[in-house]
Enzyme design. Structure first.
Site, PDB file in Angstrom:
ATOM      1  N   ARG A 157      -6.293   0.231   4.411  1.00  0.00           N
ATOM      2  CA  ARG A 157      -6.127   1.150   3.272  1.00  0.00           C
ATOM      3  C   ARG A 157      -6.595   2.566   3.645  1.00  0.00           C
ATOM      4  O   ARG A 157      -7.203   3.268   2.830  1.00  0.00           O
ATOM      5  CB  ARG A 157      -6.923   0.668   2.053  1.00  0.00           C
TER       6      ARG A 157
ATOM      7  N   SER B  85      -5.286  -2.219  -7.295  1.00  0.00           N
ATOM      8  CA  SER B  85      -6.699  -2.520  -7.011  1.00  0.00           C
ATOM      9  C   SER B  85      -7.524  -1.255  -7.156  1.00  0.00           C
ATOM     10  O   SER B  85      -7.204  -0.246  -6.537  1.00  0.00           O
ATOM     11  CB  SER B  85      -6.849  -3.039  -5.585  1.00  0.00           C
TER      12      SER B  85
ATOM     13  N   GLU C 168     -10.370   2.625  -4.312  1.00  0.00           N
ATOM     14  CA  GLU C 168      -9.161   2.745  -3.487  1.00  0.00           C
ATOM     15  C   GLU C 168      -8.351   3.997  -3.852  1.00  0.00           C
ATOM     16  O   GLU C 168      -7.842   4.679  -2.972  1.00  0.00           O
ATOM     17  CB  GLU C 168      -8.296   1.487  -3.642  1.00  0.00           C
TER      18      GLU C 168
HETATM   19  C1  LIG Z   1       0.417  -2.033 -10.348  1.00  0.00           C
HETATM   20  C2  LIG Z   1       0.048  -1.452  -9.010  1.00  0.00           C
HETATM   21  C3  LIG Z   1       0.031  -2.252  -7.865  1.00  0.00           C
HETATM   22  C4  LIG Z   1      -0.285  -1.722  -6.608  1.00  0.00           C
HETATM   23  N1  LIG Z   1      -0.304  -2.545  -5.522  1.00  0.00           N
HETATM   24  C5  LIG Z   1      -0.605  -2.056  -4.285  1.00  0.00           C
HETATM   25  C6  LIG Z   1      -0.607  -2.909  -3.136  1.00  0.00           C
HETATM   26  O1  LIG Z   1      -0.310  -4.092  -3.216  1.00  0.00           O
HETATM   27  N2  LIG Z   1      -0.929  -2.367  -1.943  1.00  0.00           N
HETATM   28  C7  LIG Z   1      -1.243  -1.047  -1.796  1.00  0.00           C
HETATM   29  O2  LIG Z   1      -1.528  -0.619  -0.660  1.00  0.00           O
HETATM   30  N3  LIG Z   1      -1.245  -0.223  -2.867  1.00  0.00           N
HETATM   31  C8  LIG Z   1      -0.932  -0.683  -4.105  1.00  0.00           C
HETATM   32  N4  LIG Z   1      -0.952   0.138  -5.199  1.00  0.00           N
HETATM   33  C9  LIG Z   1      -1.334   1.547  -5.030  1.00  0.00           C
HETATM   34  C10 LIG Z   1      -0.136   2.509  -4.897  1.00  0.00           C
HETATM   35  O3  LIG Z   1       1.025   1.974  -5.446  1.00  0.00           O
HETATM   36  C11 LIG Z   1       0.151   2.900  -3.453  1.00  0.00           C
HETATM   37  O4  LIG Z   1      -0.989   3.466  -2.871  1.00  0.00           O
HETATM   38  C12 LIG Z   1       1.309   3.899  -3.360  1.00  0.00           C
HETATM   39  O5  LIG Z   1       1.633   4.117  -2.000  1.00  0.00           O
HETATM   40  C13 LIG Z   1       1.007   5.243  -4.003  1.00  0.00           C
HETATM   41  O6  LIG Z   1       2.218   5.975  -4.031  1.00  0.00           O
HETATM   42  P1  LIG Z   1       2.445   7.153  -5.031  1.00  0.00           P
HETATM   43  O7  LIG Z   1       3.746   7.786  -4.670  1.00  0.00           O
HETATM   44  O8  LIG Z   1       2.313   6.678  -6.427  1.00  0.00           O
HETATM   45  O9  LIG Z   1       1.247   8.132  -4.636  1.00  0.00           O
HETATM   46  P2  LIG Z   1       0.376   9.098  -5.628  1.00  0.00           P
HETATM   47  O10 LIG Z   1      -0.435   8.248  -6.520  1.00  0.00           O
HETATM   48  O11 LIG Z   1       1.281  10.087  -6.258  1.00  0.00           O
HETATM   49  O12 LIG Z   1      -0.521   9.817  -4.577  1.00  0.00           O
HETATM   50  C14 LIG Z   1      -1.576   9.108  -3.913  1.00  0.00           C
HETATM   51  C15 LIG Z   1      -2.225  10.060  -2.903  1.00  0.00           C
HETATM   52  O13 LIG Z   1      -1.276  10.356  -1.872  1.00  0.00           O
HETATM   53  C16 LIG Z   1      -1.020  11.758  -1.832  1.00  0.00           C
HETATM   54  N5  LIG Z   1       0.414  11.926  -1.584  1.00  0.00           N
HETATM   55  C17 LIG Z   1       1.455  11.333  -2.259  1.00  0.00           C
HETATM   56  N6  LIG Z   1       2.621  11.686  -1.699  1.00  0.00           N
HETATM   57  C18 LIG Z   1       2.321  12.522  -0.673  1.00  0.00           C
HETATM   58  C19 LIG Z   1       3.101  13.245   0.280  1.00  0.00           C
HETATM   59  N7  LIG Z   1       4.429  13.165   0.316  1.00  0.00           N
HETATM   60  N8  LIG Z   1       2.446  14.017   1.194  1.00  0.00           N
HETATM   61  C20 LIG Z   1       1.096  14.113   1.178  1.00  0.00           C
HETATM   62  N9  LIG Z   1       0.306  13.461   0.305  1.00  0.00           N
HETATM   63  C21 LIG Z   1       0.908  12.682  -0.606  1.00  0.00           C
HETATM   64  C22 LIG Z   1      -1.454  12.323  -3.175  1.00  0.00           C
HETATM   65  O14 LIG Z   1      -1.828  13.676  -3.059  1.00  0.00           O
HETATM   66  C23 LIG Z   1      -2.623  11.406  -3.496  1.00  0.00           C
HETATM   67  O15 LIG Z   1      -3.757  11.875  -2.793  1.00  0.00           O
HETATM   68  C24 LIG Z   1      -0.618  -0.355  -6.478  1.00  0.00           C
HETATM   69  C25 LIG Z   1      -0.597   0.459  -7.635  1.00  0.00           C
HETATM   70  C26 LIG Z   1      -0.262  -0.081  -8.880  1.00  0.00           C
HETATM   71  C27 LIG Z   1      -0.235   0.811 -10.088  1.00  0.00           C
END
Ligand SMILES: Cc1cc2nc3c(=O)[nH]c(=O)nc-3n(C[C@H](O)[C@H](O)[C@H](O)COP(=O)(O)OP(=O)(O)OC[C@H]3O[C@@H](n4cnc5c(N)ncnc54)[C@H](O)[C@@H]3O)c2cc1C
Length: 339
Positions: free
Chosen positions: A154, A231, A331
């Site tokens: 992670r 998580s 996380e």
């Molecule tokens: C119901 C649920 C289940 C989940 N299950 C998992 C799982 O099984 N495994 C897991 O690893 N995660 C899980 N997650 C967490 C999450 O989905 C992941 O971490 C996902 O990759 C986040 O993507 P996002 O586009 O929503 O990022 P955001 O929430 O929009 O951003 C997260 C971080 O990344 C940065 N960021 C986003 N895009 C970029 C970019 N293009 N360039 C630079 N920085 C960027 C943002 O600035 C922020 O710091 C879960 C979340 C939820 C709500």
């Protein structure tokens, strides 16, 4: 367009931004104002009630292209704003193997390298071959190989680091109608196979989606347990001495789930620690609480605030520390707030 960031986060929490811009191409992302906050699917951020005192740029560039097609593999370039689960679905339909166990994870493809997204025995570090970024300190566009990304559990060089803006990501996938070998016990049991077996890609995806839905880990507007960041805490990784001390404090509770890592470290289950410290599924009253389906998910039940969610997170972190001497770490990325 609403400037309350709660509209852009899966928790439905977060105050206002001064300005929200949408970038629909890599070039628009590159032109993001300095110091703007990059927000994609909002599924791994906790935004403070004060919001963000500046510009927030929404990552919305789309596109999946086959970059290299070889006899046994295909390398696809995915624009950062693509829906990650859409990419997995397309891979499964196309007979591209290697990310099927990452089905149902919300958010964007461009965020997957940020915390080396993983689930059910796979993580993106295994298939990423290049991450195209903007180095925001120099204004240069770079292609980073996996060895430069510092992928770990992670974590990566990108997490908690504003320097890199991810524009697109390359994944090398095997051309195979079958999944990669199943590595996760719960998934193997659900599929009725042994660890190391392969199954049709669509079966792996369906089984993962069903397991995830049962835990409230697939976004569903009808299921309040999914209003979370997934998580909330990572599984603690303990050095040998800290692990022994923990085992002593947990002696009467039987064998805690754990996974040995390299160099003598042991990863322990955050869900187990939270549950055994007395914070069980459904814990909490009012606007925030632990999911009724998964101990690790802190949920916003409606009408609440980030301050309330973080109070709950602190209560859990401190309760686990008092009971077991183990410190939990969040996380998600905390934006303009702290635990
Ligand atoms: C119901 C649920 C289940 C989940 N299950 C998992 C799982 O099984 N495994 C897991 O690893 N995660 C899980 N997650 C967490 C999450 O989905 C992941 O971490 C996902 O990759 C986040 O993507 P996002 O586009 O929503 O990022 P955001 O929430 O929009 O951003 C997260 C971080 O990344 C940065 N960021 C986003 N895009 C970029 C970019 N293009 N360039 C630079 N920085 C960027 C943002 O600035 C922020 O710091 C879960 C979340 C939820 C709500």
């Amino acid at each position: 367009m609403p400037d309350s960031l709660s509209a852009y986060t899966t928790l439905g929490l977060g105050g206002r931004a001064q300005r929200v811009l949408i970038a629909t191409s890599a070039d628009e992302l590159v032109q993001s104002p300095a110091n703007s906050f990059i927000l994609a699917g909002g599924s791994n951020v906790v935004v403070g009630d004060g919001g963000y005192p500046g510009t927030v740029v929404l990552v919305r560039n789309r596109g999946v292209k086959v970059r290299e097609a070889e006899a046994e593999t295909v390398t696809v370039t995915v624009e950062a704003g693509e829906s990650w689960d859409g990419v997995v679905a397309q891979a499964v339909e196309s007979g591209w193997s290697g990310i099927e166990c990452l089905s149902g994870i919300p958010g964007s493809a461009g965020a997957t390298p940020i915390q080396n997204v993983g689930a059910y025995g796979q993580e993106v570090a295994e298939t990423i071959t290049a991450v195209r970024v903007l180095d925001r300190t120099t204004g240069e566009r770079l292609v980073m190989g996996p060895e430069e990304c510092g992928f770990a559990y992670r974590a990566s060089v990108f997490k908690h680091n504003d320097r890199w803006l991810v524009l697109s990501v390359d994944f090398r996938l095997a051309r195979s109608p079958e999944s990669a070998p199943v590595r996760y016990g719960e998934l193997a049991r659900a599929l009725g196979v042994e660890i190391g077996d392969r199954v049709p890609l669509a079966d792996a995806r369906a089984a993962v989606l069903a397991l995830r839905a049962g835990k409230g880990m697939v976004l569903d507007p009808a299921d309040p347990d999914t209003r979370s960041v997934g998580s909330f805490f990572t599984n603690p990784v303990l050095e040998a001495a800290a692990y022994s001390a923990f085992r002593e404090r947990a002696a009467e509770l039987g064998e805690p789930p754990s996974w040995p890592g390299s160099g003598g470290v042991v990863k322990v289950s955050a869900a187990w620690l939270i549950d055994r410290a007395g914070f069980t599924k459904g814990y909490g009253s009012g606007t925030v609480g632990i999911s009724t389906k998964h101990t690790l998910a802190l949920t916003h039940r409606g009408g609440g605030s980030t301050a309330e969610l973080l109070d709950l997170a602190r209560e859990i972190r401190d309760g686990v520390k008092d009971r077991f001497g183990v410190t939990l770490h969040p996380e998600p990325v905390l934006v303009n707030c702290e635990l």
